[in-house]
Design a protein around this motif. Sequence first.
Motif, PDB file in Angstrom:
ATOM      1  N   UNK A   1       0.846  -1.207   0.000  1.00  0.00           N
ATOM      2  CA  UNK A   1       0.000   0.000   0.000  1.00  0.00           C
ATOM      3  C   UNK A   1       0.870   1.241   0.000  1.00  0.00           C
TER       4      UNK A   1
ATOM      5  N   UNK B   1       1.061   3.962  -1.654  1.00  0.00           N
ATOM      6  CA  UNK B   1       0.513   5.316  -1.724  1.00  0.00           C
ATOM      7  C   UNK B   1      -0.229   5.728  -0.456  1.00  0.00           C
ATOM      8  N   UNK B   2      -0.437   4.791   0.445  1.00  0.00           N
ATOM      9  CA  UNK B   2      -1.167   5.134   1.664  1.00  0.00           C
ATOM     10  C   UNK B   2      -0.394   4.747   2.918  1.00  0.00           C
TER      11      UNK B   2
ATOM     12  N   UNK C   1       2.064   6.035   4.816  1.00  0.00           N
ATOM     13  CA  UNK C   1       2.175   6.922   5.984  1.00  0.00           C
ATOM     14  C   UNK C   1       0.872   7.009   6.767  1.00  0.00           C
ATOM     15  N   UNK C   2      -0.243   7.137   6.072  1.00  0.00           N
ATOM     16  CA  UNK C   2      -1.525   7.219   6.766  1.00  0.00           C
ATOM     17  C   UNK C   2      -1.793   5.955   7.580  1.00  0.00           C
TER      18      UNK C   2
END
Lengths: 448, 448
Positions: free
Chosen positions: B256, B258-259, B261-262
Amino acid sequence: MPVSFIDKIAAMFPELPESRTLLAVSGGVDSMTMAHLFETADWAYGIAHCNFQLRGDASDADHDFIKARALYNGVTFHSITFDTEDEAAKRGISIQMAARDLRYPWLEAVRQEHGYDFVATAHHLNDSIETSLINQTRGTGWRGLSGISERQDHLIRPLLSFTRSELEDYLRANDIAFREDSSNAKDDYHRNRIRHHVIPVLRSINPAFERTFEKNLKIWSESTHLLEWAIAELKQRYVQKRGDQLVIDYRFIEDHRDAAPTLFFEWVSPYGFHPDQLTQALSAAGKSSGAMWYSTTHCLLADRNAFLIQPATSERTPPVSHQLEKAGGRVSLENGLLATDVFDRPAEFSFSLSEFEVELDAEKVQFPLTVRHWREGDVFCPLGLGGRHKKLQDFFSNLKLSRFEKEQIWLVLDGRGEIIWVVGHRPDDRYKVDAKSSRLLKLSFRAR
Amino acid sequence: MPVSFIDKIAAMFPELPESRTLLAVSGGVDSMTMAHLFETADWAYGIAHCNFQLRGDASDADHDFIKARALYNGVTFHSITFDTEDEAAKRGISIQMAARDLRYPWLEAVRQEHGYDFVATAHHLNDSIETSLINQTRGTGWRGLSGISERQDHLIRPLLSFTRSELEDYLRANDIAFREDSSNAKDDYHRNRIRHHVIPVLRSINPAFERTFEKNLKIWSESTHLLEWAIAELKQRYVQKRGDQLVIDYRFIEDHRDAAPTLFFEWVSPYGFHPDQLTQALSAAGKSSGAMWYSTTHCLLADRNAFLIQPATSERTPPVSHQLEKAGGRVSLENGLLATDVFDRPAEFSFSLSEFEVELDAEKVQFPLTVRHWREGDVFCPLGLGGRHKKLQDFFSNLKLSRFEKEQIWLVLDGRGEIIWVVGHRPDDRYKVDAKSSRLLKLSFRAR
């Protein structure tokens, strides 16, 4: 200062030192700064300029200015001239939109033809913030929320983490020449209102507004990826493809009550329904089974336990009806073949065991036969109910058929317009073979 | 018009006709309109008023005005007086925040004491839009994006789908009395700037701005639910609890990207790390194994294949060290017991097979023994390496131990400060039992 700018870009786009990049240069502050940064960093680049012919001679002067800069630096220069106003008028769109639609395909074509790795535009953080706020004002789900993306395929935005004022400082510090009024296709009226009247107020609330909003945009962009994952993941659990039919299990509404509309809209969006139809359908789920909605291409049915979506056919096209003139003939249907055969009752007769074959009393049946799907008001006497009439609709309901399934079922009617056979389900009681029957009519359906 | 208002509220809160609701009433336009709507709809309600004493006599007059209205309608009236300025000063917070913190707990207490089903506040659509924009300006992930929620436990906002101007029209049309300058704790400076300087510009871009933004808020609120589902779902796949340790498999970063850090921030947020630490940790993942970060309560380790999080202990407290004065004694450690025993070598001697027991040559070992965990620079001669010295750090690395695991391991050192046993792993070559050993020292560790 230049070093830290370049480092920041290189951290975001580690490929740049080893790549050839085509820079889209208008001649304004942003794109001239971008060109200066690539020159200073010693990264391979070429320059592309679009002359949108929106400001007469000044547009041509922009072109000459950029070309001279490219020649001076020994950099390849690509340019094109567009009749932007004509394009906008022809397509009935805004000048800004026309300029954008002309620009990007040309840049990509130049990239491919001349073997550049990337196309770079000079959009910066303020552009991205403005885009997010414009999208919010005009209405957006989450996709428009995160502004301008850092990269999309071969398109990159190396300046996206710098504010407008940082770039202006850099430009002044490095004495970079630019064209004051250069054609800036993105400077439309709404954007200017956001830039000059909204952002300053927000900055008065939070002096670090741009940096703060940059973090928002980053989080929102990551959220978009997570949301897309969630929608796809849940689709696997609740949505099934059966032939050309999509089946959406109602359980998603119970399991994800607070997100059901979003899930439903996302799953169903390719089929062209209006959001209001989807809202209606959602509230009909599990209540008014059988309600239907149509888009130009598809039909959505609120069935007992699921939504069904399939290409719109029957309701849009005239009802199909086939004639069969005389016994012994056959008729070709959309999905199979119906054959008839008449013969004397044999001594040792037994009924066919297939649900797609039936024997009736030939003398009771009047030709020509009609083969069609059901219509509102159809009635017949199902075999075994002692000759009582039953609405076909009720008969189907007892079978727990979806409306789509009902619409697939063939009915055979005789010359008097009576249903003699619900193909695959039940013959009519009035036409059954009884003790006195001597000639039999055999009907058989074979699916293709 | 009143009917459509009431219908719209009833559609959003179908329980209201059968419920008793406690209305929070300040005396201003919004809350007086809310009271009028409940009265007109004939829904059971009571009125609660907070006197924040922020406008001297006018505050008292508000109280009297509302009380009179309640008496006139035969409605139960609850009120309280707060010293808001004092509370704000005492806690070092803003007047607005103090008012809010005083108000909601009191309303909830009245609700419980008097058996109301809900507490209702008169927040409307513009309040919610302003809240979203303020949150965005100050920085927000997605949770602050969707403004004010329609319901939270027993708290509801029946007016949330009406704009300020719709409510003002209703008030005028129904000739509802209100207090012009009523104490409105939510009217702070930033909110007023958004209301009077930002929204009008956005409305000039989109005349239906409020309705458009209402849809945004709805989509964003649904997205929040989906995001929370996604974060929990992915947590199950990548995050494991082992005792008091949290293990976060690095594969989430690849899967994942692209996500990441979140996801990481969300999973780790209960442990109090600073976002910058988490950013550093994320970029260290899989590179600099062994790097650590500390929050006030926890320690985060970038291990080989996973992040490990556990309560911060060893690095914060002085290094543990135990002394064992003479052979035959035992020493109690934090997690077990180390026992010693000295005996003559038996004729039929064989080494213990447990990794937590070891026999050494008693004559080579000098007392007192020290038992402690490893330190930077520790060196020993692992049995079987022909007496060569090896850094304990390298020895641990070969065993692929995490830093947390290393820190759990006990070392036994003799009086000269030499490591004689790495408990559970290897004795020192210099102290081994050889052909000449006649007296043996047996060390054994038993975990508690």
